[in-house]
Motif scaffolding. Structure first.
Motif, short mmCIF file in Angstrom:
data_model
loop_
_atom_site.label_atom_id
_atom_site.label_comp_id
_atom_site.label_asym_id
_atom_site.label_seq_id
_atom_site.Cartn_x
_atom_site.Cartn_y
_atom_site.Cartn_z
N UNK A 259 156.15 83.48 63.19
CA UNK A 259 157.28 84.28 62.77
C UNK A 259 157.70 83.96 61.34
N UNK A 260 157.80 82.66 61.04
CA UNK A 260 158.20 82.26 59.69
C UNK A 260 157.15 82.66 58.67
N UNK A 261 155.89 82.36 58.96
CA UNK A 261 154.83 82.60 57.98
C UNK A 261 154.61 84.09 57.72
N UNK A 262 154.54 84.87 58.79
CA UNK A 262 154.28 86.30 58.61
C UNK A 262 155.46 86.99 57.91
N UNK A 263 156.67 86.61 58.28
CA UNK A 263 157.83 87.20 57.62
C UNK A 263 157.84 86.86 56.13
N UNK A 264 157.48 85.63 55.79
CA UNK A 264 157.43 85.25 54.37
C UNK A 264 156.36 86.02 53.62
N UNK B 133 155.31 88.90 54.27
CA UNK B 133 155.75 90.29 54.12
C UNK B 133 156.91 90.44 53.13
N UNK B 134 157.34 89.33 52.52
CA UNK B 134 158.35 89.42 51.47
C UNK B 134 159.74 89.01 51.87
N UNK B 135 159.92 88.49 53.08
CA UNK B 135 161.26 88.10 53.52
C UNK B 135 161.71 86.82 52.81
N UNK B 136 163.01 86.71 52.47
CA UNK B 136 163.52 85.44 51.93
C UNK B 136 163.47 84.34 52.98
N UNK B 137 163.66 83.11 52.55
CA UNK B 137 163.44 81.99 53.45
C UNK B 137 164.41 82.00 54.62
N UNK C 180 155.93 79.27 49.46
CA UNK C 180 156.58 79.37 48.14
C UNK C 180 158.09 79.55 48.25
N UNK C 181 158.55 80.39 49.18
CA UNK C 181 159.99 80.64 49.26
C UNK C 181 160.75 79.38 49.70
N UNK C 182 160.15 78.62 50.60
CA UNK C 182 160.81 77.38 51.03
C UNK C 182 160.87 76.37 49.88
N UNK C 183 159.77 76.25 49.15
CA UNK C 183 159.75 75.31 48.02
C UNK C 183 160.69 75.77 46.91
N UNK C 184 160.77 77.08 46.70
CA UNK C 184 161.65 77.60 45.65
C UNK C 184 163.12 77.40 46.01
N UNK C 185 163.44 77.26 47.31
CA UNK C 185 164.83 77.06 47.73
C UNK C 185 165.31 75.63 47.47
N UNK C 186 164.42 74.76 47.09
CA UNK C 186 164.80 73.37 46.85
C UNK C 186 165.71 73.24 45.63
N UNK C 187 166.77 72.46 45.72
CA UNK C 187 167.65 72.24 44.55
C UNK C 187 167.12 71.16 43.61
N UNK C 188 166.01 70.52 43.98
CA UNK C 188 165.50 69.39 43.20
C UNK C 188 164.48 69.85 42.15
N UNK C 189 164.38 69.13 41.04
CA UNK C 189 163.34 69.47 40.05
C UNK C 189 161.97 69.07 40.57
#
Length: 327
Positions: free
Chosen positions: A53-58, A60-64, A131-140
């Motif tokens: 569910x998580x992988x396919x939704x991502x 298909x363009x869904x946000x995290x 990518x969306x999960x990693x992009x949601x990180x607040x860390x550098x």
């Protein structure tokens, strides 16, 4: 033998995504079995559906956040489809049905007819949905060292994944702790002990069982998401052994407890890495890596069997409340 490196490997595995994923799945199984008495042998099916569910939704363009909701929704739908026709079955029959249902999910996921969606037997590569999960990180983007462990901040198998994973485990434990002390939790315990008595009090036993199956399945799905965020989605990696390992972790830590599933996961993965590391140091090149892996599983299994014999309630369990050989 490098004991310092072995200790680092053990600590890394104890804090890693695999231990987190199994802790979440075991918390869900604790709601099924520890609180309600449901023998669910298909927890891996919930984990696999959450991962898909998580992988396919991502992909298909869904946000995290939406991808997480899709994973949860997949578990809810599966729990309803599984529970509505089966929750009136006796415990052993329910175990057979649930393990069969989980196998059906796995076979559908690896079928060639759905290769465009699920990737078939090859699965979905991590680069296609992380990518969306990693992009949601607040860390550098960097590498941090905490004690003996050095990891990337945001990449796969990172500190970011560990922070999110252990936060989910903490929230799950708090929710279970609160539910166990609520009227809802007390009804579940009553169903576990004697569902006929609870039914005689006017409670809808079937409805409570279904609610427990849904809630525990959602935790399983979240465990599946954490599991694949460190690697990839492959149907065979979330098959029958995952369910059996989850049961072992639950019984090791102690069913019907709040922290038992978490402690069980920590001990289980620490023991496995420790046994494998010691074996590699003792036998050297006399055995191949796959042989050492198998011997490690055997030794851990024997140890756990001894634990079940001499302490069936697990490390944190209360023998007066729940022991698997006293039911």
């Amino acid at each position: 033998m490098d004991f310092a490196q072995l200790g680092t490997n053990v600590l890394t595995e104890m804090l890693g995504p695999t231990a987190i994923a199994y802790a979440l799945a075991a918390i869900g199984l604790n709601i099924h079995f520890g609180l309600t008495g449901l023998i669910n042998m298909g927890q891996a099916g919930f984990m696999l559906l959450g991962a898909y569910g998580f992988a396919i939704a991502t992909i298909q363009g869904a946000p995290v956040w939406l991808a997480f909701l899709v994973a949860v929704a997949a578990a809810v739908v599966f729990a309803l489809l599984l529970g509505l026709p089966t929750l009136k079955l006796r415990g052993d029959y329910l175990a057979i049905v649930t393990i069969a249902a989980a196998e059906i999910v796995r076979m559908i996921g690896r079928s060639t007819a759905l290769t465009d969606v699920t990737g078939g037997a090859e699965g979905l590569t991590g680069s296609s949905f992380k990518s969306t999960f990693q992009d949601a990180s607040p860390f550098p983007d960097d590498r941090w060292t905490l004690g003996p462990i050095t990891l990337a901040t945001n990449a796969s198998n990172s500190w970011w994944l560990r922070i999110v994973g252990w936060t989910l485990v903490l929230l799950a434990c708090l929710l279970v702790w609160r539910l166990m002390r609520s009227p809802w939790g007390r009804v579940l315990k009553g169903i576990r002990e004697d569902e006929d008595a609870v039914r005689a009090l006017g409670k809808n036993v079937y409805g409570y069982k279904l609610q427990a199956l849904v809630l525990g399945g959602v935790f399983g799905a979240l465990g599946g998401v954490i599991f694949v965020l460190a690697s990839s989605v492959q149907a065979d990696s979330l098959g029958r052994p995952v369910t059996f390992n989850t049961w072992t972790i639950l019984l090791l830590g102690g069913a019907a407890t709040v922290l038992g599933p978490v402690l069980g996961s920590l001990i289980f993965w620490a023991a496995l890495v420790l046994v494998r590391g010691v074996l590699r140091g003792v036998v050297g090149d006399a055995l191949s890596v796959p042989q050492i892996e198998q011997i490690g599983w055997v030794l851990v299994g024997v140890t756990l069997m001894a634990l079940i014999v001499f302490r069936p309630q697990g490390v944190l369990g209360d023998k007066k409340e729940l022991a698997i050989n006293a039911r």
